[in-house]
Design an enzyme around this catalytic site. Structure first.
Site, PDB file in Angstrom:
ATOM      1  N   HIS A 180      -7.317  -4.227  10.076  1.00 39.40           N
ATOM      2  CA  HIS A 180      -7.018  -4.017   8.655  1.00 39.40           C
ATOM      3  C   HIS A 180      -5.741  -4.738   8.249  1.00 39.40           C
ATOM      4  O   HIS A 180      -4.842  -4.960   9.062  1.00 39.40           O
ATOM      5  CB  HIS A 180      -7.010  -2.527   8.271  1.00 39.40           C
ATOM      6  CG  HIS A 180      -5.853  -1.715   8.739  1.00 39.40           C
ATOM      7  ND1 HIS A 180      -5.997  -0.552   9.469  1.00 39.40           N
ATOM      8  CD2 HIS A 180      -4.508  -1.857   8.556  1.00 39.40           C
ATOM      9  CE1 HIS A 180      -4.803  -0.024   9.702  1.00 39.40           C
ATOM     10  NE2 HIS A 180      -3.886  -0.810   9.164  1.00 39.40           N
ATOM     11  N   GLU A 200      -9.672  -1.457   5.090  1.00 41.15           N
ATOM     12  CA  GLU A 200     -10.346  -1.084   6.326  1.00 41.15           C
ATOM     13  C   GLU A 200     -11.617  -1.911   6.536  1.00 41.15           C
ATOM     14  O   GLU A 200     -12.169  -2.461   5.576  1.00 41.15           O
ATOM     15  CB  GLU A 200     -10.717   0.404   6.277  1.00 41.15           C
ATOM     16  CG  GLU A 200      -9.526   1.352   6.216  1.00 41.15           C
ATOM     17  CD  GLU A 200      -8.832   1.531   7.566  1.00 41.15           C
ATOM     18  OE1 GLU A 200      -8.748   0.568   8.347  1.00 41.15           O
ATOM     19  OE2 GLU A 200      -8.360   2.657   7.841  1.00 41.15           O
ATOM     20  N   ASN A 228      -7.630  -2.192  14.106  1.00 43.76           N
ATOM     21  CA  ASN A 228      -9.032  -2.483  13.784  1.00 43.76           C
ATOM     22  C   ASN A 228      -9.154  -3.710  12.880  1.00 43.76           C
ATOM     23  O   ASN A 228     -10.210  -3.970  12.315  1.00 43.76           O
ATOM     24  CB  ASN A 228      -9.690  -1.262  13.117  1.00 43.76           C
ATOM     25  CG  ASN A 228      -8.971  -0.875  11.821  1.00 43.76           C
ATOM     26  OD1 ASN A 228      -8.036  -1.548  11.393  1.00 43.76           O
ATOM     27  ND2 ASN A 228      -9.404   0.208  11.198  1.00 43.76           N
ATOM     28  N   ASP A 262       0.820  -1.210   0.000  1.00 45.02           N
ATOM     29  CA  ASP A 262       0.000   0.000   0.000  1.00 45.02           C
ATOM     30  C   ASP A 262       0.858   1.266   0.000  1.00 45.02           C
ATOM     31  O   ASP A 262       2.080   1.205   0.175  1.00 45.02           O
ATOM     32  CB  ASP A 262      -0.963  -0.007   1.202  1.00 45.02           C
ATOM     33  CG  ASP A 262      -0.268  -0.352   2.519  1.00 45.02           C
ATOM     34  OD1 ASP A 262       0.975  -0.301   2.576  1.00 45.02           O
ATOM     35  OD2 ASP A 262      -0.970  -0.654   3.495  1.00 45.02           O
TER      36      ASP A 262
HETATM   37  C1  GLP Z   1      -0.407   0.538   8.532  1.00 45.93           C
HETATM   38  C2  GLP Z   1      -0.093  -0.293   7.311  1.00 45.93           C
HETATM   39  C3  GLP Z   1      -0.369  -1.760   7.534  1.00 45.93           C
HETATM   40  C4  GLP Z   1       0.235  -2.194   8.856  1.00 45.93           C
HETATM   41  C5  GLP Z   1      -0.423  -1.437   9.968  1.00 45.93           C
HETATM   42  C6  GLP Z   1       0.046  -1.844  11.357  1.00 45.93           C
HETATM   43  O1  GLP Z   1      -1.701   0.991   8.568  1.00 45.93           O
HETATM   44  N1  GLP Z   1      -0.800   0.135   6.155  1.00 45.93           N
HETATM   45  O2  GLP Z   1       0.149  -2.514   6.445  1.00 45.93           O
HETATM   46  O3  GLP Z   1       0.037  -3.580   9.023  1.00 45.93           O
HETATM   47  O4  GLP Z   1      -0.126  -0.061   9.784  1.00 45.93           O
HETATM   48  O5  GLP Z   1       1.244  -1.224  11.635  1.00 45.93           O
HETATM   49  P1  GLP Z   1       2.137  -1.452  12.913  1.00 45.93           P
HETATM   50  O6  GLP Z   1       2.967  -2.645  12.617  1.00 45.93           O
HETATM   51  O7  GLP Z   1       2.940  -0.199  13.025  1.00 45.93           O
HETATM   52  O8  GLP Z   1       1.227  -1.658  14.070  1.00 45.93           O
END
Ligand code: GLP
Length: 264
Positions: free
Chosen positions: A161, A166, A159, A90
């Protein structure tokens, strides 16, 4: 792994799910370092077995340790990315690749610039485009043209995702534009310094795109992921928790540290 019956499915679909779910392997590590080493070793296995491996990559805090381990292996001469092709999950819309909060910048500064990867083999959605729809189609086509992904690594949002898919009323299949949830913007504002600076939309691989990878590795670390990880792996399969769809994949490794795995 013991799975309780997800009541929203027919018995037929449930049986099919149960035959498939045998393939889900959950590994609980004592700590983040072990988790990162294990994740890196799964990636190395794929690269060793397939010269032109196609790999899906995540951002966020969770995979940073894995990237460090891979850099270490590369510096020790144990692994090469010379023929590897990567697709990031992404990217924010509206940030130039040079912006230090773009995922393009994150990947270059935390990983790619330390490796021998060929730049033309790096794929990250162009978030700074006037033609988001065209960019999504192009990205999807490029994954197909590369032969699909051999393995994809995922983190999980608070959440539920995955990528930037989302919670919603249905699963978006292909690479698409998404409006970010307030909880995601709040969570990610720690990188931007303030909530108002976080982009409100992003481009993300879709759910079908993610599930098309031949192998999936889901990483979760820290106690703030414990509740959502339990819901995603043991609860109903629902677009309200996008990661729950991973229960249907035939080859998935979940690597959780002991804090994230506390309710499993
Ligand atoms: C972002 C990314 C996700 C990732 C998520 C959790 O929103 N788009 O791909 O999995 O954050 O991130 P973290 O590992 O910092 O909790």
């Amino acid at each position: 792994m013991i799975i309780s019956y997800p009541g929203n499915l027919s018995v037929r679909l449930y049986k099919l799910l149960m035959t498939r779910i045998k393939a889900m392997k959950i590994t609980v590590t004592d700590n983040y370092k072990e988790q990162s080493e294990l994740a890196a070793s799964l990636m190395c296995n794929v690269i060793e077995n397939r010269k032109n491996a196609v790999i899906g990559l995540p951002t966020g805090s969770t995979p940073l340790g894995m990237y460090k381990e891979l850099i270490k292996s590369y510096n020790e001469g144990k692994i090469s990315f010379a023929h590897v092709v990567t697709f990031n999950l992404d990217e924010y819309i509206g940030l130039p690749a040079t912006d230090e909060n773009s995922y393009n910048y994150y990947m270059n500064h935390n990983f790619f610039s330390f490796m021998d990867i060929d730049k033309k083999n790096i794929n990250i959605p162009h978030g700074n485009t006037d033609d988001v729809t065209g960019e999504c189609l192009r990205y999807e086509e490029n994954i197909k043209a590369a032969g699909g992904m051999d393995i994809i690594f995922l983190g999980i949002g608070r959440n539920g995702h995955i990528g930037f898919n989302e919670p919603g009323e249905f699963f978006e299949p292909y690479t698409h534009q998404v409006i970010l949830e307030k909880s995601t913007i709040d969570a990610n504002s720690r990188f931007f310094g303030s909530v108002s600076k976080v982009p409100t939309s992003a481009i993300t691989m879709g759910i079908k795109t993610i599930l098309s990878a031949r192998q999936i590795v889901l990483l979760a670390s820290g106690k703030e992921k414990a509740e959502i990880l339990k819901e995603a792996l043991k609860g109903k399969i629902t677009p309200k928790i996008p990661a729950s769809i991973l229960q249907l994949h035939e080859h998935i490794d979940v690597i959780a540290d002991s804090e994230a795995a506390v309710y499993l």
